[in-house]
Each structure stands twice: as structure tokens, then as C-alpha cells.
Design a protein around this motif. Sequence first.
Motif, PDB file in Angstrom:
ATOM      1  N   VAL A  77      41.199  32.210  49.244  1.00 34.60           N
ATOM      2  CA  VAL A  77      40.851  32.337  47.824  1.00 34.60           C
ATOM      3  C   VAL A  77      39.916  33.518  47.619  1.00 34.60           C
ATOM      4  O   VAL A  77      40.101  34.329  46.699  1.00 34.60           O
ATOM      5  CB  VAL A  77      40.185  31.039  47.319  1.00 34.60           C
ATOM      6  N   ILE A  78      38.911  33.649  48.477  1.00 32.23           N
ATOM      7  CA  ILE A  78      37.948  34.747  48.359  1.00 32.23           C
ATOM      8  C   ILE A  78      38.646  36.083  48.573  1.00 32.23           C
ATOM      9  O   ILE A  78      38.402  37.057  47.838  1.00 32.23           O
ATOM     10  CB  ILE A  78      36.800  34.566  49.367  1.00 32.23           C
ATOM     11  N   ARG A  82      38.963  39.147  45.828  1.00 35.86           N
ATOM     12  CA  ARG A  82      38.469  40.498  46.104  1.00 35.86           C
ATOM     13  C   ARG A  82      39.569  41.539  45.932  1.00 35.86           C
ATOM     14  O   ARG A  82      39.323  42.633  45.435  1.00 35.86           O
ATOM     15  CB  ARG A  82      37.904  40.560  47.529  1.00 35.86           C
ATOM     16  N   LEU A  83      40.789  41.194  46.349  1.00 35.30           N
ATOM     17  CA  LEU A  83      41.905  42.122  46.169  1.00 35.30           C
ATOM     18  C   LEU A  83      42.238  42.317  44.693  1.00 35.30           C
ATOM     19  O   LEU A  83      42.891  43.290  44.329  1.00 35.30           O
ATOM     20  CB  LEU A  83      43.136  41.629  46.929  1.00 35.30           C
ATOM     21  N   MET A  90      31.188  36.486  40.347  1.00 33.10           N
ATOM     22  CA  MET A  90      32.240  35.668  39.755  1.00 33.10           C
ATOM     23  C   MET A  90      32.832  34.713  40.783  1.00 33.10           C
ATOM     24  O   MET A  90      33.159  33.566  40.475  1.00 33.10           O
ATOM     25  CB  MET A  90      33.336  36.560  39.171  1.00 33.10           C
ATOM     26  N   ILE A  91      32.982  35.168  42.019  1.00 29.42           N
ATOM     27  CA  ILE A  91      33.484  34.298  43.085  1.00 29.42           C
ATOM     28  C   ILE A  91      32.502  33.161  43.334  1.00 29.42           C
ATOM     29  O   ILE A  91      32.890  32.011  43.524  1.00 29.42           O
ATOM     30  CB  ILE A  91      33.740  35.100  44.369  1.00 29.42           C
ATOM     31  N   ARG A  92      31.225  33.500  43.306  1.00 32.00           N
ATOM     32  CA  ARG A  92      30.199  32.469  43.493  1.00 32.00           C
ATOM     33  C   ARG A  92      30.294  31.411  42.404  1.00 32.00           C
ATOM     34  O   ARG A  92      30.227  30.206  42.676  1.00 32.00           O
ATOM     35  CB  ARG A  92      28.819  33.112  43.465  1.00 32.00           C
ATOM     36  N   GLU A  93      30.476  31.840  41.154  1.00 28.50           N
ATOM     37  CA  GLU A  93      30.577  30.881  40.054  1.00 28.50           C
ATOM     38  C   GLU A  93      31.805  29.998  40.197  1.00 28.50           C
ATOM     39  O   GLU A  93      31.758  28.797  39.926  1.00 28.50           O
ATOM     40  CB  GLU A  93      30.620  31.624  38.716  1.00 28.50           C
ATOM     41  N   GLU A  94      32.921  30.585  40.626  1.00 29.15           N
ATOM     42  CA  GLU A  94      34.162  29.820  40.741  1.00 29.15           C
ATOM     43  C   GLU A  94      34.083  28.779  41.849  1.00 29.15           C
ATOM     44  O   GLU A  94      34.535  27.644  41.677  1.00 29.15           O
ATOM     45  CB  GLU A  94      35.329  30.772  41.011  1.00 29.15           C
TER      46      GLU A  94
END
Length: 260
Positions: A77-78, A82-83, A90-94
Motif C-alpha cells: 500500500v505504501i 508513493r508511486l 497523507m500516507i500517515r493519515e491513511e
Amino acid sequence: MYSNFVPTHLLPYADQLIADLKALNAKPSYCPYCQYNQFYLVHDHPKYYRCKACHKGFNRSLNTPFYRLTPIEDLPVIAIRRLCGQSLFMIREELNYSIAVVKNRIQAIDRYMQTVYPELFQWSQNFIYAPKNELPQIIIQQVNELKTWINDQLNVTHANCPYCGSMKTNRITEKRAQFRCNQCWRYFSYLKGTGLEHLRHSDKWFLMIDLLARGKNVDEMQRDLGLCRTTIFKNRKIWLKIIQHQGLLVLHEWILGRKN
């Protein structure tokens, strides 16, 4: 979704990267120490095995940058986020992780890409850390589609009356598409139901869309638009709904991902 951003010649590498990350949680074929093919599961979270021959413990992430990272289920997912150009925040929030946890996983993915898929790694670094005014072609295309649609809404010259259905209507304003029916004498807006009727400052709409696409923060937008923070927050929320309603999903995800 990353296929909209990754160049065509690098897509096979991106697909294989995601497959590699998904395989980290799969059962190994043999012991990496002695190549014996019989072993047993020690514990399941994360999956960890012990060889029946050499009695050493291991898993699929051994000898990779992902060893001892837990959990590893979110690594694909990460990598996908990033791609797609999404920011660390935003990744942290998700995922509801700390900044440090997300950063460690991004660094591990980058080290793996640099070793196994160097071309993909180089492209990703240039893409993620590119200046904010350099947009991918798909984003430029969808921004232009949105602007064309807005321009069509603002410059419509004729509209049927939504109350009586009469075609005998006159436009009575220049800036916003306001009409008056010559049969029932009622006034109506052509923008009603589009989301645009809730927005003011139509002369700044195109600039705000450009700023959103470039990932500008509230302070930068306030400086460039000359609007208060409350108005910017409100308009940003409305624009995201409009973009999603228009089916410009790549642009919608891009704006969310570039949020500071």
C-alpha cells in the motif's frame, strides 16, 4: 492507479515491485541458510519459521531491507501511494501510523528499489521530489478538462427553465450564469446542482485549481489568492467534491496526495 503516473517502459518493474512486497508474507520454499525444504511455523504475526535441519529461524524478508519490520502487510500500500506521488503525511493519515514508522518503511522500499529496480528508483525520486510546478501529463490533461467544463458552465448562453420547462429564457448576468424565464418570470441559475453555485470569486477559480494541483499549502494559497483561510478551506472541500463528481479521479487522488 500508479499506472497513470509511472512511464510505460517502467510499469513492468512497478508491477513486479508490488508483487515482491506482497510475497514477503508468503511461505518460503526452502531454508535460506541450508536450502532444506522442511520447516515449521514459529509464530504467525509476523510469519516466522524454523528449519528442521539447521534449526535456524527465518522468514521471506531475511536479507532484505524489510527484515524485522512489522507489520509488513502495508508495504504494498505504501509503495503504491508513493508511486502515485502521495506525501509521507497523507500516507500517515491513511494508515494511522506515526511519521517515524511510515518514514522507515519508505526508506526500506527505496533501498530495495535502488538495488533491484534502479531505473524505477531513479524515476520515483525525480517524480516525488520534483518542483511543485512540474505536473505529470495525466494531471495537466485532467486540469484542462476541468477548466474546459467550468468555462462551458460560465459561458452558456441558453438554458431551459427548470420550473416550467420553457425555452424562452434570457441570461441576465455576465459573470455567473443567471437566467430569467420569459414565461413564468422566475429566476434561476444554470450552475445549480454543479457545486459551482456555492463558490464565489469566479475570477480566481482557475488559479485555485492550479494551486491545488501543485500541492500548495494554505499559506501559499492565501498569499496568491488574497482570500482568508476559512474561505480557502471551504473552497478546497467543494472543489474536491466537484472534481470527484466530474469523474476526474486521478486528479482527485493527486490533490489529496499532495496535501501538506
